[in-house]
Motif scaffolding. Structure first.
Motif, PDB file in Angstrom:
ATOM      1  N   HIS A 128       0.831  -1.211   0.000  1.00 23.60           N
ATOM      2  CA  HIS A 128       0.000   0.000   0.000  1.00 23.60           C
ATOM      3  C   HIS A 128       0.862   1.257   0.000  1.00 23.60           C
ATOM      4  N   LEU A 129       1.963   1.235   0.729  1.00 20.71           N
ATOM      5  CA  LEU A 129       2.868   2.388   0.751  1.00 20.71           C
ATOM      6  C   LEU A 129       3.458   2.635  -0.627  1.00 20.71           C
ATOM      7  N   ILE A 142       3.063   5.969  -3.067  1.00 19.56           N
ATOM      8  CA  ILE A 142       4.141   6.746  -3.686  1.00 19.56           C
ATOM      9  C   ILE A 142       3.869   6.912  -5.177  1.00 19.56           C
ATOM     10  N   ASP A 143       3.410   5.841  -5.796  1.00 21.52           N
ATOM     11  CA  ASP A 143       3.091   5.893  -7.227  1.00 21.52           C
ATOM     12  C   ASP A 143       1.939   6.859  -7.490  1.00 21.52           C
ATOM     13  N   ARG A 144       0.886   6.791  -6.663  1.00 23.54           N
ATOM     14  CA  ARG A 144      -0.266   7.665  -6.870  1.00 23.54           C
ATOM     15  C   ARG A 144       0.102   9.140  -6.704  1.00 23.54           C
ATOM     16  N   ILE A 204       1.983  10.952   2.030  1.00 24.59           N
ATOM     17  CA  ILE A 204       2.547   9.604   1.961  1.00 24.59           C
ATOM     18  C   ILE A 204       2.649   8.997   3.359  1.00 24.59           C
ATOM     19  N   MET A 205       3.069   9.782   4.344  1.00 29.01           N
ATOM     20  CA  MET A 205       3.180   9.263   5.709  1.00 29.01           C
ATOM     21  C   MET A 205       1.808   8.889   6.266  1.00 29.01           C
ATOM     22  N   GLU A 206       0.785   9.628   5.880  1.00 26.68           N
ATOM     23  CA  GLU A 206      -0.564   9.268   6.302  1.00 26.68           C
ATOM     24  C   GLU A 206      -0.981   7.935   5.682  1.00 26.68           C
ATOM     25  N   GLU A 207      -0.634   7.731   4.422  1.00 26.64           N
ATOM     26  CA  GLU A 207      -0.949   6.454   3.767  1.00 26.64           C
ATOM     27  C   GLU A 207      -0.167   5.308   4.387  1.00 26.64           C
ATOM     28  N   TYR A 208       0.989   5.614   4.933  1.00 26.94           N
ATOM     29  CA  TYR A 208       1.821   4.606   5.609  1.00 26.94           C
ATOM     30  C   TYR A 208       1.070   3.988   6.790  1.00 26.94           C
ATOM     31  N   GLN A 209       0.130   4.732   7.363  1.00 27.21           N
ATOM     32  CA  GLN A 209      -0.668   4.217   8.473  1.00 27.21           C
ATOM     33  C   GLN A 209      -1.701   3.191   8.014  1.00 27.21           C
ATOM     34  N   LYS A 269       0.865   1.845  18.443  1.00 22.51           N
ATOM     35  CA  LYS A 269      -0.440   2.308  17.971  1.00 22.51           C
ATOM     36  C   LYS A 269      -0.632   1.955  16.504  1.00 22.51           C
ATOM     37  N   ARG A 270       0.401   2.206  15.685  1.00 24.90           N
ATOM     38  CA  ARG A 270       0.278   1.924  14.252  1.00 24.90           C
ATOM     39  C   ARG A 270       0.111   0.427  14.004  1.00 24.90           C
ATOM     40  N   VAL A 271       0.946  -0.375  14.646  1.00 25.98           N
ATOM     41  CA  VAL A 271       0.893  -1.819  14.417  1.00 25.98           C
ATOM     42  C   VAL A 271      -0.399  -2.407  14.976  1.00 25.98           C
TER      43      VAL A 271
END
Length: 247
Positions: free
Chosen positions: A20-21, A25-27, A99-104, A135-137
């Motif tokens: 997803h990350l 990046i591609d999007r 991108i960092m938000e999508e990393y979540q 929290k993220r995991v």
């Protein structure tokens, strides 16, 4: 009554996919990157691998920093290393924040929930030991509908020692052995360096090739269990445990 059979999983990269990350990046930057002859997926790999290296180096040097902080901080350096001459003109702080938000929002790999359930059905207690923040995991598990008690989710952040430092693995290893009459727990990962280090520390080692494809036993040594799928790895752990005297 607690189980005497325990398996500790690495999470991000093992049960959780990076896909997803890389798609994010591609999007966000894909057309810009391809104009620079840079594949978005490859840039994502470079970013992730470099962040893992620098996270480890900081830990070894006594300057431990949370992995997400290291990862985010490296973004513009990685663009430059990838061939972008003026990274801060190329991508904005808003691009990075998005991108960092999508990393979540990473998702579990196909077969990850089945893998965990197979082990639980066989009487194993499942643990998670991550370099990421809890929290993220924890959110990845909750989103996938996979129950993981908070007390079974552990992060390197708690002790300030990063994997693959053997000192990161040994407190959990010693705890699980002490609570289970000296019986040796398993460590399972799709990062060969991770499971190899855990095995060196004293765990039994289970490796899945889903992330790296090439085990590279010449560098990382033998494993107790190797399989190409997460459910297959779970089945081999169960079989190996049943066949051993350490049950």
């Amino acid at each position: 009554m607690a189980s005497s059979k325990n398996v500790v999983f690495d999470i991000v990269g093992t049960l959780v996919s990076y896909d997803h990350l890389y798609d994010a990046i591609d999007r966000r930057l894909g057309d810009r990157l391809r104009a620079e002859l840079i594949k978005p997926w490859l840039l994502g790999q470079l970013w992730m691998e470099t962040a893992e290296r620098e996270y480890t180096n900081l830990s070894i040097a006594g300057r431990y920093a949370p992995y997400a902080e290291v990862f985010e901080s490296l973004f513009y350096r990685i663009l430059w290393m990838g061939g972008v001459q003026k990274p801060r003109d190329f991508a904005s702080p808003e691009d990075l924040a998005w991108i960092m938000e999508e990393y979540q929002k990473l998702t579990m790999r196909p077969g990850a929930a089945e893998c965990v359930q197979k082990l639980r059905d066989a009487g194993f207690t499942v643990w998670a030991f991550t370099a990421a923040d809890l929290k993220r995991v924890g959110g990845y598990f909750a989103k996938a509908g996979v129950d993981l008690p908070a007390e079974n989710l552990l992060s390197c952040d708690s002790a300030g020692v990063g994997k693959p430092d053997l000192a990161a693995y040994k407190p959990l290893l010693e705890r699980l052995k002490a609570e289970n009459d000296g019986k040796t727990p398993w460590f399972a990962a799709a990062h060969m360096w991770d499971v190899s280090a855990a095995r060196t520390a004293g765990f039994k080692g289970a490796y899945c090739t889903v992330l790296e494809n090439e085990p590279l036993h010449n560098l990382f040594g033998d494993m107790d269990v190797v399989d190409d799928t997460l459910p297959g790895m779970a089945e081999k752990i169960i079989a190996a445990q049943a066949a051993s005297y350490d049950v």
